[in-house]
Design a protein around this motif. Structure first.
Motif, PDB file in Angstrom:
ATOM      1  N   SER A 143      76.365   0.267  30.023  1.00  0.00           N
ATOM      2  CA  SER A 143      77.832   0.423  30.104  1.00  0.00           C
ATOM      3  C   SER A 143      78.444   0.518  28.720  1.00  0.00           C
ATOM      4  CB  SER A 143      78.442  -0.771  30.848  1.00  0.00           C
ATOM      5  OG  SER A 143      78.223  -1.986  30.130  1.00  0.00           O
ATOM      6  N   HIS A 144      77.879  -0.223  27.773  1.00  0.00           N
ATOM      7  CA  HIS A 144      78.358  -0.222  26.382  1.00  0.00           C
ATOM      8  C   HIS A 144      77.343  -0.976  25.533  1.00  0.00           C
ATOM      9  CE1 HIS A 144      79.856  -4.107  27.765  1.00  0.00           C
ATOM     10  NE2 HIS A 144      80.210  -4.445  26.537  1.00  0.00           N
ATOM     11  N   PHE A 145      77.586  -1.050  24.238  1.00  0.00           N
ATOM     12  CA  PHE A 145      76.543  -1.490  23.305  1.00  0.00           C
ATOM     13  C   PHE A 145      76.725  -2.903  22.746  1.00  0.00           C
ATOM     14  CE2 PHE A 145      74.670   2.856  21.769  1.00  0.00           C
ATOM     15  CZ  PHE A 145      74.270   3.115  23.070  1.00  0.00           C
ATOM     16  N   GLY A 147      75.903  -6.756  22.239  1.00  0.00           N
ATOM     17  CA  GLY A 147      74.574  -7.359  22.233  1.00  0.00           C
ATOM     18  C   GLY A 147      74.160  -8.012  23.535  1.00  0.00           C
ATOM     19  N   ASP A 148      75.115  -8.654  24.230  1.00  0.00           N
ATOM     20  CA  ASP A 148      74.765  -9.341  25.477  1.00  0.00           C
ATOM     21  C   ASP A 148      74.392  -8.354  26.583  1.00  0.00           C
ATOM     22  OD1 ASP A 148      77.532  -8.708  25.206  1.00  0.00           O
ATOM     23  OD2 ASP A 148      78.049 -10.005  26.886  1.00  0.00           O
ATOM     24  N   HIS A 149      74.645  -7.069  26.355  1.00  0.00           N
ATOM     25  CA  HIS A 149      74.305  -6.033  27.346  1.00  0.00           C
ATOM     26  C   HIS A 149      73.044  -5.250  26.979  1.00  0.00           C
ATOM     27  CE1 HIS A 149      78.239  -6.287  29.517  1.00  0.00           C
ATOM     28  NE2 HIS A 149      78.505  -6.940  28.394  1.00  0.00           N
ATOM     29  N   ILE A 150      72.722  -5.177  25.678  1.00  0.00           N
ATOM     30  CA  ILE A 150      71.609  -4.299  25.256  1.00  0.00           C
ATOM     31  C   ILE A 150      70.382  -5.040  24.749  1.00  0.00           C
ATOM     32  CG2 ILE A 150      73.179  -2.407  24.671  1.00  0.00           C
ATOM     33  CD1 ILE A 150      72.718  -3.065  21.669  1.00  0.00           C
ATOM     34  N   ALA A 249      81.268  -3.725  34.705  1.00  0.00           N
ATOM     35  CA  ALA A 249      80.827  -4.189  33.387  1.00  0.00           C
ATOM     36  C   ALA A 249      81.853  -5.129  32.765  1.00  0.00           C
ATOM     37  CB  ALA A 249      80.507  -3.003  32.486  1.00  0.00           C
ATOM     38  N   ASP A 250      82.410  -4.803  31.604  1.00  0.00           N
ATOM     39  CA  ASP A 250      83.352  -5.677  30.892  1.00  0.00           C
ATOM     40  C   ASP A 250      84.795  -5.198  31.012  1.00  0.00           C
ATOM     41  OD1 ASP A 250      80.978  -6.878  30.147  1.00  0.00           O
ATOM     42  OD2 ASP A 250      81.676  -7.329  28.127  1.00  0.00           O
ATOM     43  N   THR A 251      85.119  -4.592  32.149  1.00  0.00           N
ATOM     44  CA  THR A 251      86.528  -4.267  32.388  1.00  0.00           C
ATOM     45  C   THR A 251      87.351  -5.544  32.293  1.00  0.00           C
ATOM     46  OG1 THR A 251      85.961  -2.341  33.704  1.00  0.00           O
ATOM     47  CG2 THR A 251      88.131  -3.311  34.093  1.00  0.00           C
ATOM     48  N   GLY A 295      80.727  -7.394  38.560  1.00  0.00           N
ATOM     49  CA  GLY A 295      81.191  -7.461  37.171  1.00  0.00           C
ATOM     50  C   GLY A 295      80.245  -8.294  36.337  1.00  0.00           C
ATOM     51  N   TYR A 296      80.001  -7.867  35.127  1.00  0.00           N
ATOM     52  CA  TYR A 296      78.991  -8.527  34.288  1.00  0.00           C
ATOM     53  C   TYR A 296      79.338  -9.986  33.987  1.00  0.00           C
ATOM     54  CZ  TYR A 296      75.274  -8.674  30.764  1.00  0.00           C
ATOM     55  OH  TYR A 296      74.142  -8.961  30.054  1.00  0.00           O
ATOM     56  N   HIS A 297      80.634 -10.269  33.782  1.00  0.00           N
ATOM     57  CA  HIS A 297      81.024 -11.633  33.411  1.00  0.00           C
ATOM     58  C   HIS A 297      81.778 -12.352  34.529  1.00  0.00           C
ATOM     59  CE1 HIS A 297      79.609 -10.888  29.381  1.00  0.00           C
ATOM     60  NE2 HIS A 297      80.434  -9.869  29.224  1.00  0.00           N
ATOM     61  N   LEU A 298      81.670 -11.846  35.747  1.00  0.00           N
ATOM     62  CA  LEU A 298      82.339 -12.508  36.875  1.00  0.00           C
ATOM     63  C   LEU A 298      81.475 -13.663  37.378  1.00  0.00           C
ATOM     64  CD1 LEU A 298      83.785  -9.406  38.747  1.00  0.00           C
ATOM     65  CD2 LEU A 298      84.927 -10.923  37.111  1.00  0.00           C
TER      66      LEU A 298
HETATM   67 ZN   LIG Z   1      79.947  -8.373  27.720  1.00  0.00          ZN
END
Ligand SMILES: [Zn+2]
Length: 320
Positions: A143-145, A147-150, A249-251, A295-298
């Motif tokens: 979704s984006h770059f 660090g916690d995602h890649i 993701a991080d919306t 959602g990634y942080h939900l």
């Molecule tokens: Zn994040």
């Protein structure tokens, strides 16, 4: 952006509306049932697709006055208390998602790997609990770059965690982070983030597929631009013939703060105003289309329902 007194009054007035959460899940037309495969692993079937949210763990840190950049600390603490959370620390969960289309097994974002807090980097452990072999992942979509995602794509020894996966990255995100001149000009505090993108993607740069947000990546999986959190932040719609689902993701970052108060900016939003507009646009779309949300942080199962709540929204995780 300043938060007006009127906004707070409006939010305050809505508090009495209370917690209709359980009812929402039960009443939603055609709501699929979630099953809890293991602690930290939740699965929903959507026609021809299966969506599995897997916890990569959490990071707890002292609540910093800058965590929400545009709200007073007291208001942030009040929001945490209202949600039944601690007010001196902030706990950020990480929840990658796997979508199984039958033909493909697609992992969205890969967690912290060996590079985060001791309480994070649990994705591979939870995949094992769910009976999903890393070698069975056919595609990894980012979704984006941040660090916690890649970071989980490659371990400290350099080995690929998902050796058979084709790697998809948002083209605008790649262009922004992989620009060496931009890295050289970046403030010192941002240099580690640039270095992480090079550690993760450098060895496979020529094999990475750079997709344009808005295109269908794999049959049944369509990307959608959601810029603001980062320059190329992207969300994904899944269609399996029954109900629509989205991985956003991080919306938003943690729901108790940023779903309920969508005008608040988390410190990680790189363009706060663009992120705010994106957040409201996508949240309204999710509610209008009765889309099931990941959602990634939900919190909780990280798969659930979004509804309107006062001047913001409410996320209600599904229960098994
Ligand atoms: Zn994040």
């Amino acid at each position: 952006m300043s938060i007006s007194r009127r906004h707070f009054l409006a939010t305050g007035a809505s508090l009495g509306l209370g917690w209709t959460a359980g009812a929402l899940v039960g009443c939603a037309v055609g709501a699929p049932k979630a099953s809890l495969l293991a602690p930290g692993v939740t699965r929903v079937s959507l026609g021809s697709l299966t969506v599995t949210a897997l916890s990569d763990g959490v990071r707890s840190q002292p609540l910093d006055a800058n965590f929400v950049r545009n709200a007073p600390l007291a208001a942030v603490q009040a929001a945490l208390a209202e949600a039944g959370l601690a007010t001196d620390t902030i706990e950020v969960p990480f929840n990658p998602v796997i979508v199984d289309t039958g033909a493909q097994r697609v992992l969205f974002d890969v967690g912290n790997g060996e590079f985060g807090a001791a309480t994070a980097g649990k994705l591979l452990e939870n995949m094992a609990r769910a009976g999903i072999a890393p070698a069975s992942i056919t595609a990894v979509v980012f979704s984006h770059f941040h660090g916690d995602h890649i970071n989980g794509l490659r371990n400290k020894a350099g080995a690929a965690a998902f050796p058979n996966a084709k790697i998809f990255v948002p083209a605008p995100e790649w262009a922004w982070w992989m620009d060496d001149a931009r890295m050289a000009a970046a403030p010192e505090a941002m240099k580690p983030a640039f270095a992480a993108t090079r550690r993760v993607f450098g060895p496979i740069a020529s094999a990475v597929t750079r997709y344009e947000p808005g295109t269908e990546l794999i049959p049944g999986i369509r990307s959608m631009p959601a810029y603001g959190h980062t320059p190329g932040h992207t969300v994904f719609n899944f269609e399996g013939g029954t109900r629509k689902a989205m991985y956003w993701a991080d919306t938003t970052n943690v729901g108790a703060l940023f779903v309920r108060n969508p005008d608040w900016a988390v410190m990680f939003d790189m363009d706060a105003e663009a992120a705010r507009l994106t957040r409201r646009r996508i949240a309204d779309m999710v509610i209008r289309d009765k889309t099931l949300l990941c959602g990634y942080h939900l919190a909780g199962a990280a798969i659930g329902e979004l509804s309107n709540r006062g001047t913001g929204y409410e996320f209600t995780p599904m229960t098994a």
